[in-house]
Design an enzyme around this catalytic site. Structure first.
Site, PDB file in Angstrom:
ATOM      1  N   LYS A 299       0.875  -1.182   0.000  1.00 60.10           N
ATOM      2  CA  LYS A 299       0.000   0.000   0.000  1.00 60.10           C
ATOM      3  C   LYS A 299       0.905   1.222   0.000  1.00 60.10           C
ATOM      4  CE  LYS A 299      -1.851   3.054   1.895  1.00 60.10           C
ATOM      5  NZ  LYS A 299      -1.626   4.455   1.426  1.00 60.10           N
TER       6      LYS A 299
ATOM      7  N   GLU B  37       9.619   1.900  10.982  1.00 63.47           N
ATOM      8  CA  GLU B  37      10.631   2.943  10.790  1.00 63.47           C
ATOM      9  C   GLU B  37       9.879   4.261  10.840  1.00 63.47           C
ATOM     10  OE1 GLU B  37      13.533   1.957  10.880  1.00 63.47           O
ATOM     11  OE2 GLU B  37      13.648  -0.038   9.988  1.00 63.47           O
TER      12      GLU B  37
ATOM     13  N   CYS C 258      14.004  11.057   6.691  1.00 60.04           N
ATOM     14  CA  CYS C 258      13.803  10.656   8.093  1.00 60.04           C
ATOM     15  C   CYS C 258      15.071  10.833   8.901  1.00 60.04           C
ATOM     16  CB  CYS C 258      13.315   9.222   8.167  1.00 60.04           C
ATOM     17  SG  CYS C 258      14.397   8.057   7.331  1.00 60.04           S
TER      18      CYS C 258
ATOM     19  N   GLU D  23       9.554  17.138  14.407  1.00 61.13           N
ATOM     20  CA  GLU D  23      10.027  16.825  13.059  1.00 61.13           C
ATOM     21  C   GLU D  23       9.338  17.747  12.060  1.00 61.13           C
ATOM     22  OE1 GLU D  23       8.764  13.125  11.133  1.00 61.13           O
ATOM     23  OE2 GLU D  23      10.843  12.804  10.535  1.00 61.13           O
TER      24      GLU D  23
HETATM   25  P1  NAD Z   1       2.338   8.784   7.170  1.00 58.69           P
HETATM   26  O1  NAD Z   1       2.465   8.100   8.469  1.00 58.69           O
HETATM   27  O2  NAD Z   1       1.354   9.879   7.031  1.00 58.69           O
HETATM   28  O3  NAD Z   1       1.970   7.733   6.027  1.00 58.69           O
HETATM   29  C1  NAD Z   1       2.763   6.603   5.759  1.00 58.69           C
HETATM   30  C2  NAD Z   1       1.893   5.520   5.142  1.00 58.69           C
HETATM   31  O4  NAD Z   1       0.953   5.074   6.114  1.00 58.69           O
HETATM   32  C3  NAD Z   1       1.082   5.979   3.938  1.00 58.69           C
HETATM   33  O5  NAD Z   1       1.045   4.944   2.976  1.00 58.69           O
HETATM   34  C4  NAD Z   1      -0.294   6.202   4.541  1.00 58.69           C
HETATM   35  O6  NAD Z   1      -1.331   6.060   3.598  1.00 58.69           O
HETATM   36  C5  NAD Z   1      -0.338   5.081   5.560  1.00 58.69           C
HETATM   37  N1  NAD Z   1      -1.311   5.284   6.641  1.00 58.69           N
HETATM   38  C6  NAD Z   1      -1.759   6.455   7.164  1.00 58.69           C
HETATM   39  N2  NAD Z   1      -2.655   6.220   8.134  1.00 58.69           N
HETATM   40  C7  NAD Z   1      -2.776   4.877   8.252  1.00 58.69           C
HETATM   41  C8  NAD Z   1      -3.539   4.012   9.088  1.00 58.69           C
HETATM   42  N3  NAD Z   1      -4.387   4.490  10.001  1.00 58.69           N
HETATM   43  N4  NAD Z   1      -3.403   2.668   8.940  1.00 58.69           N
HETATM   44  C9  NAD Z   1      -2.550   2.176   8.028  1.00 58.69           C
HETATM   45  N5  NAD Z   1      -1.812   2.931   7.199  1.00 58.69           N
HETATM   46  C10 NAD Z   1      -1.915   4.277   7.309  1.00 58.69           C
HETATM   47  O7  NAD Z   1       3.805   9.267   6.806  1.00 58.69           O
HETATM   48  P2  NAD Z   1       4.257  10.152   5.557  1.00 58.69           P
HETATM   49  O8  NAD Z   1       3.820  11.554   5.822  1.00 58.69           O
HETATM   50  O9  NAD Z   1       3.836   9.471   4.297  1.00 58.69           O
HETATM   51  O10 NAD Z   1       5.842  10.035   5.640  1.00 58.69           O
HETATM   52  C11 NAD Z   1       6.651  10.900   6.349  1.00 58.69           C
HETATM   53  C12 NAD Z   1       7.075  10.281   7.670  1.00 58.69           C
HETATM   54  O11 NAD Z   1       7.762   9.054   7.439  1.00 58.69           O
HETATM   55  C13 NAD Z   1       8.056  11.122   8.452  1.00 58.69           C
HETATM   56  O12 NAD Z   1       7.689  11.129   9.809  1.00 58.69           O
HETATM   57  C14 NAD Z   1       9.389  10.409   8.275  1.00 58.69           C
HETATM   58  O13 NAD Z   1      10.338  10.616   9.294  1.00 58.69           O
HETATM   59  C15 NAD Z   1       8.939   9.003   8.221  1.00 58.69           C
HETATM   60  N6  NAD Z   1       9.961   8.181   7.570  1.00 58.69           N
HETATM   61  C16 NAD Z   1      10.716   7.352   8.340  1.00 58.69           C
HETATM   62  C17 NAD Z   1      11.715   6.587   7.762  1.00 58.69           C
HETATM   63  C18 NAD Z   1      12.553   5.690   8.596  1.00 58.69           C
HETATM   64  O14 NAD Z   1      13.186   4.814   8.040  1.00 58.69           O
HETATM   65  N7  NAD Z   1      12.599   5.848   9.905  1.00 58.69           N
HETATM   66  C19 NAD Z   1      11.939   6.665   6.386  1.00 58.69           C
HETATM   67  C20 NAD Z   1      11.155   7.539   5.626  1.00 58.69           C
HETATM   68  C21 NAD Z   1      10.158   8.280   6.236  1.00 58.69           C
END
Ligand code: NAD
Length: 499
Positions: free
Chosen positions: A183, A258, A292, A390
């Protein structure tokens, strides 16, 4: 400004379930926009529970009846190498799609596409080299580990480097023999739409890879709650991770998370200042700051603080912000107007929380699109929100410190613990400080350069579990312990005594 549009750009994308491209069961779609014009250019099928159900059933069938989990590691590896070849040979096309959809600078998107190919190559090699433990108990027992894939893996990914982060999960999951439902993030579904063709071309059996587009709270949520999906690998925001953690409890799912970060870069007064400035600039402004592991808090020792701030601000002001497709661009457009608004709100907040020394708004020459000037705040207090939260954009907070103990306290004084970067030429200080810092990954005198064999993951609010190398295979496999008796068993004879 003329706007580059990649060749072959689709105007709609579908799900990919059981080897077929399909619309949503209820026919619904969502709009996707490009971050340079903020115009909708694509309609993507919007998956709900019914679509997830079909995808999970297809993946489950491929797992229980199909050849993939039963193939020899070498056979699976051959297919994964073909995937890597495909990705590598299409790296420019992939990068163009990624840049168009995310606003990442094209040179950096190209690097990410090549890294995606490398992920497949690496995990293909790793499963072939796989060895498991055997324990001999002299003359009585032989015990060995039988490793088997867990089942249908649910993979949920963010928008910041979509294709590369998808490969990061797909490669070890598939190498392990799992079947998958991916997804991707709803802001950036474009590059993910290329996976199906790549896998078909490489000869991946039908039903092993399934993709459902959709919103997190609909498609993502249904995947997390599905009883036939025993494990979820998630990358995204900490708050989403917490929600998923709760929603996985009912089925006691395996989770790898992550999450977010607010990583410190600590520059001591004995550091190679030129190298530290280059790296701390790259560390927060590459990938538009949507990274991240960004070193978004720079802690600088008092004796070099003024010089560091002045030189850093000057360089940050010179960073080339512009059209993501221009190879000269160093910072492109942020992914989406909602994210742009969030980052801009922190830029405004920072003006009352710190001393603005570079950037501070939209570049004058770019009146439209999600462009933010690389923004630097100095003298930021540890209680400031721009120090604690962040931002995930091209914004950095610089704070002075006096002693090593002060630096450590500042470094650890946030809820996150993903990465840390230390700049010093004192060997003892570097190692001792690295060991004390609350971060899953530490780089000494370097920005983020990671060998694929090393652990990747955060502590505190930055994650749960570690991936990377064998750790990823451990997540996607069960290690069953098989015990064989080599001698007559001496079992206590319950119920054998005479009454
Ligand atoms: P997000 O949490 O908004 O979304 C990530 C994914 O989760 C998307 O596919 C979204 O559709 C899905 N999602 C959202 N709500 C959900 C739910 N209730 N149930 C299941 N899935 C759901 O994050 P984002 O804004 O897309 O990404 C940015 C974030 O990701 C930042 O906080 C960044 O630090 C983090 N990130 C972490 C790493 C790491 O390796 N630690 C790497 C890249 C990004």
């Amino acid at each position: 400004m003329s706007h580059f549009v990649p060749q072959g750009l689709p105007s709609r994308i579908q799900h990919y379930i059981d080897g077929k491209f399909v619309d949503s069961v209820d026919g619904s779609t969502f709009d996707v926009l490009d971050p340079v014009t903020n115009q909708n250019y694509l309609k993507a099928a919007s998956g709900k529970a019914a679509d997830i159900e079909l995808a999970v059933l297809a993946a489950r069938k491929a797992f229980t009846e199909g050849p993939w989990p039963r193939m020899k590691n070498r056979e699976r590896a051959k297919i994964l190498h073909r995937v890597a070849d495909q990705v590598a040979s299409r790296d420019k096309e992939l990068a163009e799609f990624e840049t168009f959809d995310t606003g990442l600078p094209i040179t950096q998107a190209l690097g990410q596409a090549q890294r995606a190919a490398e992920n497949f190559r690496y995990f293909a090699d790793l499963v072939v080299a796989q060895r498991d433990e055997t324990y001999q108990v002299p003359e009585t027992q032989l015990n060995y580990v039988h490793r088997k894939p867990v089942g249908v893996a649910g993979l949920i990914t963010p928008w910041n480097t979509p294709f590369m982060l998808e490969s990061w999960k797909l490669a070890p999951a598939l190498a392990s023999g799992c079947t998958v439902v991916l997804k991707p993030a709803e802001f950036t579904p474009l590059s993910a739409s290329l996976w199906a063709g790549i896998f078909e071309e490489a000869g991946l059996p039908t039903g092993v890879f399934n993709l459902v587009n959709g919103l997190g709270e609909e498609a993502g949520d249904a995947l997390v709650k599905h009883p036939l999906v025993p494990l979820i690998s998630f990358t995204g925001e900490t708050t989403t991770g917490q929600l998923i953690f709760g929603n996985s409890a009912k089925h006691l799912k395996g989770l790898s998370m992550e999450l977010g970060g607010k990583s410190p870069a600590i520059v001591f007064d004995d550091a190679d200042l030129d190298a530290a400035i280059d790296s701390t600039l790259f560390g927060v402004f590459s990938l538009n700051g949507e990274r991240c592991t960004a070193g978004s808090r720079i802690l600088v020792q008092r004796g070099i603080y003024d010089e560091f701030v002045e030189r850093y601000a000057k360089r940050a002001s010179n960073i080339v912000v512009g059209d993501p497709h221009d190879p000269k661009t160093e910072v492109g457009a942020l992914v989406h107007p909602e994210h742009y608004a969030k980052v801009m709100s922190y830029v405004e907040l920072g003006k009352s929380e710190g001393r603005l020394v570079a950037g501070g708004g939209r570049p004058d020459n770019l009146p439209t699109g999600n462009y933010v000037q690389p923004t630097v705040f100095a003298d930021v207090k540890p209680t400031a929100r721009i120090f604690q939260e962040e931002i995930f954009g091209p914004v950095v907070a610089i704070t002075p410190f006096e002693t090593d103990a002060d630096a450590l306290k500042l470094a650890n004084d946030v809820k996150y613990g993903l990465a840390a970067y230390l700049w010093t030429n004192d060997l003892k200080r570097a190692h001792n400080f690295a060991h004390e810092i609350e971060a899953g990954m530490v780089w000494l005198n370097s920005h983020n350069v990671r060998d694929l064999r090393t652990p990747f993951g955060g502590v505190k609010a930055s994650g749960l579990g570690q991936e990377g190398g064998y750790r990823s295979l451990d997540f996607y496999t069960e290690q069953q312990a098989v015990h064989i008796s080599l001698s007559p068993v001496h079992t206590p004879k319950f119920g054998a005594s005479a009454n």
